[in-house]
Design an enzyme around this catalytic site. Structure first.
Site, PDB file in Angstrom:
ATOM      1  N   SER A 100       0.840  -1.194   0.000  1.00 35.23           N
ATOM      2  CA  SER A 100       0.000   0.000   0.000  1.00 35.23           C
ATOM      3  C   SER A 100       0.873   1.240   0.000  1.00 35.23           C
ATOM      4  O   SER A 100       2.021   1.218   0.471  1.00 35.23           O
ATOM      5  CB  SER A 100      -0.876   0.003   1.252  1.00 35.23           C
ATOM      6  OG  SER A 100      -1.471   1.264   1.454  1.00 35.23           O
TER       7      SER A 100
ATOM      8  N   TYR B 250      -1.217  -0.142  10.166  1.00 35.02           N
ATOM      9  CA  TYR B 250      -1.435  -0.586   8.788  1.00 35.02           C
ATOM     10  C   TYR B 250      -0.199  -0.299   7.934  1.00 35.02           C
ATOM     11  O   TYR B 250       0.289  -1.169   7.206  1.00 35.02           O
ATOM     12  CB  TYR B 250      -2.664   0.115   8.211  1.00 35.02           C
ATOM     13  CG  TYR B 250      -2.960  -0.224   6.776  1.00 35.02           C
ATOM     14  CD1 TYR B 250      -3.555  -1.436   6.433  1.00 35.02           C
ATOM     15  CD2 TYR B 250      -2.653   0.669   5.753  1.00 35.02           C
ATOM     16  CE1 TYR B 250      -3.840  -1.753   5.108  1.00 35.02           C
ATOM     17  CE2 TYR B 250      -2.935   0.362   4.427  1.00 35.02           C
ATOM     18  CZ  TYR B 250      -3.524  -0.846   4.113  1.00 35.02           C
ATOM     19  OH  TYR B 250      -3.798  -1.155   2.807  1.00 35.02           O
TER      20      TYR B 250
ATOM     21  N   LYS C 131       2.304  -2.957   5.974  1.00 35.38           N
ATOM     22  CA  LYS C 131       2.523  -2.890   4.531  1.00 35.38           C
ATOM     23  C   LYS C 131       3.993  -2.628   4.200  1.00 35.38           C
ATOM     24  O   LYS C 131       4.513  -3.130   3.197  1.00 35.38           O
ATOM     25  CB  LYS C 131       1.622  -1.834   3.892  1.00 35.38           C
ATOM     26  CG  LYS C 131       0.144  -2.196   3.971  1.00 35.38           C
ATOM     27  CD  LYS C 131      -0.131  -3.520   3.258  1.00 35.38           C
ATOM     28  CE  LYS C 131      -1.601  -3.845   3.204  1.00 35.38           C
ATOM     29  NZ  LYS C 131      -1.891  -5.003   2.369  1.00 35.38           N
TER      30      LYS C 131
END
Length: 120
Positions: free
Chosen positions: A14, A27, A31
């Site tokens: 991401s 998050y 990633k």
């Protein structure tokens, strides 16, 4: 893959893993970990004919992002952040994944941004 001395590993990450985003620490860390994992793996398995790469999708038109396109004004606002001036389509990610799977025999350890230039 090791026994056959051939394989293609394609991971998805991401933009948050490449650039970070406020409020997305966990998050983004996960990633970013995928990117580091894939680069290390690519070095480990390259001599066995296995490639490992990461594809980083940008802002796409999907069911998840549909609420962001609920008005023309909102679509315009979101699209202004992207140098190509529009969100991507899922098939555009699939094209890159397909290339890596079937044609990218000399591509390994790469992080390929498919984001319309948003990550520049």
């Amino acid at each position: 893959m090791v026994e056959r001395r051939w394989g293609r590993i394609i991971n998805l990450s991401s933009n948050a893993g490449v650039h970070g985003h406020p409020g997305d620490t966990a998050y983004g860390s996960a990633k970013a970990g995928i990117i580091g994992f894939t680069k290390s793996l690519a070095k480990e398995v390259a001599k066995r004919g296995i490639t490992a790469n990461v594809v980083v999708p940008g802002f796409l038109k999907t069911d998840m992002t549909a609420p962001l396109f609920n008005t023309e004004e909102r679509l315009k606002l979101e699209s202004e952040r992207i140098p190509m001036g529009r969100p991507g389509e899922p098939y555009e990610i699939a094209e890159v994944v397909s290339f890596l799977a079937f044609k990218g025999s000399y591509v390994t350890g790469a992080v390929i941004m498919v984001d319309g230039g948003m990550g520049m």
